[in-house]
Design a protein around this motif. Structure first.
Motif, PDB file in Angstrom:
ATOM      1  N   LEU A 256     -87.261  15.364  35.456  1.00 56.91           N
ATOM      2  CA  LEU A 256     -87.168  16.654  36.137  1.00 56.91           C
ATOM      3  C   LEU A 256     -87.581  16.515  37.607  1.00 56.91           C
ATOM      4  O   LEU A 256     -86.913  17.037  38.510  1.00 56.91           O
ATOM      5  N   LEU A 257     -88.656  15.793  37.821  1.00 59.93           N
ATOM      6  CA  LEU A 257     -89.147  15.611  39.190  1.00 59.93           C
ATOM      7  C   LEU A 257     -88.081  14.920  40.049  1.00 59.93           C
ATOM      8  O   LEU A 257     -87.792  15.352  41.169  1.00 59.93           O
ATOM      9  N   ASN A 258     -87.483  13.888  39.474  1.00 63.50           N
ATOM     10  CA  ASN A 258     -86.422  13.188  40.210  1.00 63.50           C
ATOM     11  C   ASN A 258     -85.248  14.107  40.500  1.00 63.50           C
ATOM     12  O   ASN A 258     -84.675  14.079  41.580  1.00 63.50           O
ATOM     13  N   ALA A 259     -84.905  14.912  39.502  1.00 63.84           N
ATOM     14  CA  ALA A 259     -83.758  15.799  39.679  1.00 63.84           C
ATOM     15  C   ALA A 259     -84.049  16.848  40.750  1.00 63.84           C
ATOM     16  O   ALA A 259     -83.190  17.170  41.572  1.00 63.84           O
ATOM     17  N   LEU A 260     -85.278  17.366  40.749  1.00 64.56           N
ATOM     18  CA  LEU A 260     -85.638  18.380  41.758  1.00 64.56           C
ATOM     19  C   LEU A 260     -85.640  17.767  43.149  1.00 64.56           C
ATOM     20  O   LEU A 260     -85.239  18.394  44.121  1.00 64.56           O
ATOM     21  N   ALA A 261     -86.105  16.523  43.214  1.00 63.72           N
ATOM     22  CA  ALA A 261     -86.183  15.860  44.508  1.00 63.72           C
ATOM     23  C   ALA A 261     -84.792  15.684  45.095  1.00 63.72           C
ATOM     24  O   ALA A 261     -84.573  15.941  46.274  1.00 63.72           O
ATOM     25  N   GLY A 262     -83.854  15.283  44.247  1.00 57.98           N
ATOM     26  CA  GLY A 262     -82.465  15.129  44.694  1.00 57.98           C
ATOM     27  C   GLY A 262     -82.392  14.391  46.008  1.00 57.98           C
ATOM     28  O   GLY A 262     -83.082  13.396  46.221  1.00 57.98           O
ATOM     29  N   ASP A 263     -81.573  14.885  46.901  1.00 62.31           N
ATOM     30  CA  ASP A 263     -81.401  14.219  48.189  1.00 62.31           C
ATOM     31  C   ASP A 263     -82.494  14.611  49.166  1.00 62.31           C
ATOM     32  O   ASP A 263     -82.627  14.028  50.219  1.00 62.31           O
ATOM     33  N   SER A 371     -79.816  30.395  33.817  1.00 64.69           N
ATOM     34  CA  SER A 371     -81.141  30.958  34.013  1.00 64.69           C
ATOM     35  C   SER A 371     -81.518  31.862  32.873  1.00 64.69           C
ATOM     36  O   SER A 371     -80.678  32.476  32.241  1.00 64.69           O
ATOM     37  N   VAL A 372     -82.780  31.924  32.604  1.00 65.64           N
ATOM     38  CA  VAL A 372     -83.217  32.761  31.512  1.00 65.64           C
ATOM     39  C   VAL A 372     -84.191  33.825  32.001  1.00 65.64           C
ATOM     40  O   VAL A 372     -84.720  34.592  31.231  1.00 65.64           O
ATOM     41  N   GLY A 413     -79.112  24.376  34.805  1.00 68.11           N
ATOM     42  CA  GLY A 413     -80.238  25.305  34.953  1.00 68.11           C
ATOM     43  C   GLY A 413     -81.187  24.992  36.103  1.00 68.11           C
ATOM     44  O   GLY A 413     -82.132  25.735  36.354  1.00 68.11           O
ATOM     45  N   LEU A 414     -80.941  23.895  36.805  1.00 65.71           N
ATOM     46  CA  LEU A 414     -81.893  23.507  37.859  1.00 65.71           C
ATOM     47  C   LEU A 414     -81.876  24.438  39.064  1.00 65.71           C
ATOM     48  O   LEU A 414     -82.908  24.666  39.689  1.00 65.71           O
ATOM     49  N   ASP A 415     -80.704  24.988  39.375  1.00 61.00           N
ATOM     50  CA  ASP A 415     -80.629  25.882  40.535  1.00 61.00           C
ATOM     51  C   ASP A 415     -81.541  27.088  40.349  1.00 61.00           C
ATOM     52  O   ASP A 415     -82.252  27.493  41.268  1.00 61.00           O
ATOM     53  N   ALA A 416     -81.493  27.639  39.133  1.00 67.26           N
ATOM     54  CA  ALA A 416     -82.326  28.808  38.863  1.00 67.26           C
ATOM     55  C   ALA A 416     -83.801  28.443  38.975  1.00 67.26           C
ATOM     56  O   ALA A 416     -84.610  29.204  39.514  1.00 67.26           O
ATOM     57  N   LEU A 417     -84.149  27.259  38.495  1.00 70.08           N
ATOM     58  CA  LEU A 417     -85.534  26.809  38.560  1.00 70.08           C
ATOM     59  C   LEU A 417     -85.963  26.621  40.024  1.00 70.08           C
ATOM     60  O   LEU A 417     -87.062  27.022  40.420  1.00 70.08           O
TER      61      LEU A 417
END
Ligand code: GDP
Length: 516
Positions: A256-263, A371-372, A413-417
């Protein structure tokens, strides 16, 4: 010793000309700054313009091409003459420069050898190596900017994301300063009313409307409190918003951390220590800097090493503004979630989100609806990922956080997060241009000012007489009240540097880099 800015100016602002490299290492161009009464003469001693004209004849805001020469600028063919570099020299004439003094900026090739040679030549010609922050300190002493603005220069240079940049820019443009100027005016009014009371008190002339005094003091208190309240947010932005990622091993925290970090990954900073489980990573999301700490989770254990990990997790949670509890959506059951949330022991001022990860594993997803929502929102937009029981539990209005179903692997779902994360930091104040206090020094001065205002108000509410403490006990005489008002003025003045000591100035500017 307390002194007005003018006095500091006279004692500190001497006739020395200073020089320093203003740029960092490794660039194609280096800029050397020279400032002070002899800036132009010092530059003339090392520079030969292609035009043949000396800089002493140059007007401000002009740029000149030529060579820096060692061994005297005595023209071509002079004995021992060595060309150090081809440069551009910008000339600034007092008071139209950053420091308010005559100043010169030499743009040379960015070689540390060349930069050091040119600096050496300037010093030989009569300049002195500048102290850290000395250019900005001179700008402050010359009245080019107030202290809060000068401090913002350092923040601006250090700004690593959009929010930090806006914060520093707002302060440099005088956002905080103008909020304080408004307060100052009201305080001066209050002091004037109190002094009237003092002057005429003995003749028993009741003219200062006590209600008006109280009203003024209350307005001042409210404004100081408002500014103080912006500090938590301002400081978080300045330092990066602390987020603790908590969850069992394999829940998908690192993914998750890697995905949030992205570019947008800014930098990875491993915190030194023996532990395998505490890594802080700075990630910019939506223009706001976050400091994520990946933790080991809070599982009860007999293992000594894991127990240490748990202590660190607790510590990370205590320090965090935002806590993300990551769980495997497939395994998550109500009791488990409930227990883990309870274990976190969050405070009122912390924000929680439960992240149910790996929803990609559980059958087909409705890709439209990642998103939830937040507490009380109805789950069920994700088909089959989470059991009905879990959904119902989250839907209960008293769940103290937000819930997201995501797949760290697919990005679902990452955008919503991300939106939620950015939403935890209220950056709206920035957009409306309201002043935000971010410096600890400013916050402390505001706190002291607020204490003094509190005493003024207590004195006013307790009733007061012109010259003596009232019988009622809590009231203060107007001369004591006037002294408290002056104290408020003093603390507010210390933020902008209207009233400050040379020690304070030294402490502030020594934190700057050389060349600023
Ligand atoms: P951590 O121990 O919580 O940091 O978990 P990791 O991020 O190391 O992930 C543990 C395992 O779960 C790895 O094999 C990941 O590839 C996998 N994983 C993480 N997120 C997802 C996800 O969203 N979907 C699927 N299918 N696997 C995931």
């Amino acid at each position: 010793m307390k002194t007005e800015r003018g006095e500091v100016m006279r004692s500190n602002l001497n006739q020395e000309t200073i020089a320093a490299l203003a740029t960092g290492r490794g660039g194609a161009i280096g800029v050397i700054r020279v400032s002070g009464p002899d800036a132009v003469a010092v530059a003339d001693a090392v520079f030969v313009a292609r035009s043949g004209k000396p800089l002493s004849e140059a007007a401000g805001y002009t740029v000149h091409f030529g060579e820096v020469v060692a061994g005297g600028s005595g023209g071509e063919g002079a004995l021992g003459r060595e060309v150090v570099d081809e440069v551009l020299v910008s000339v600034f004439r007092a008071p139209h420069s950053y420091t308010g003094e005559d100043a010169v900026e030499i743009s040379c090739h960015g070689s540390s050898y060349i930069e050091a040679r040119i600096l050496g030549l300037l010093i030989e010609a009569g300049a002195r190596a500048a102290e850290p922050g000395e250019f900005t300190m001179r700008a402050f002493l010359a009245g080019k900017m107030d202290l809060a603005q000068a401090e913002a220069v350092a923040d601006l240079i250090a700004a690593g994301d959009r929010a930090q940049h806006r914060l520093a820019m707002d302060q440099m443009k005088g956002g905080v300063s103008s909020a304080l100027a408004g307060l100052r005016e009201e305080l001066v009014q209050l002091a004037a009313l109190l002094e009237l009371e003092l002057d005429f008190g003995e003749e028993d002339v009741a003219f200062a409307d006590r209600g008006r005094l109280k009203e003024l003091a209350e307005g001042i208190e409210a404004e100081i409190e408002r500014l103080k309240a912006t500090f938590e947010q301002g400081n978080a932005i300045r330092e990066g918003v602390a987020v603790a990622i908590v969850g069992r091993p394999n829940a998908g925290k690192s993914t998750l951390l890697n995905a949030l970090a992205g570019d947008e990954r800014a930098m990875v900073s491993d915190i030194a220590g023996t532990t395998r489980d505490r890594i802080e990573e700075r990630v910019v999301v939506g223009g706001v800097g976050f400091r994520f700490v990946d933790t080991a989770g809070l599982r009860a254990t007999d293992d000594e090493l894991e127990r240490m990990g748990i202590e660190r997790t607790r510590d990370a949670i205590r320090r965090a503004r935002v806590v993300m509890l990551v769980m495997d959506a497939v395994e998550a059951g109500v009791c488990d979630i409930e227990a883990q949330v309870a274990e976190l022991g969050l405070r009122e001022d912390q924000q929680l989100c439960v992240v149910l990860n790996k929803v990609d594993v559980v059958g087909a997803l409705d890709a439209e609806s990642g998103s939830v929502g937040s507490s009380g929102a109805v789950l069920g937009t994700v088909s089959g990922a989470v059991s009905g029981e879990v959904q119902a539990w989250f839907s209960a209005a008293d769940f103290p956080g937000s819930v997201f179903e995501i797949s760290a692997k697919t990005g679902f779902g990452l955008d919503a997060l991300r939106d939620w994360l950015v939403g935890t930091v209220d950056v709206r104040g920035f957009d409306s241009g309201a002043a935000v206090v971010s410096g600890a020094r400013h916050f402390e001065a505001l706190s002291r000012a607020s204490d003094a205002v509190g005493r003024v108000l207590a004195g006013l509410r307790g009733g007061f007489s012109a010259s003596e403490v009232c019988d009622s006990g809590s009231g203060l005489s107007s001369d004591l009240l006037a002294a408290e008002v002056r104290e408020v003025l003093h603390h507010l003045g210390s933020i902008t540097g209207d009233i400050t000591s040379s020690e304070v100035l030294g402490a502030i500017f020594s934190k700057f880099c050389i060349g600023k």
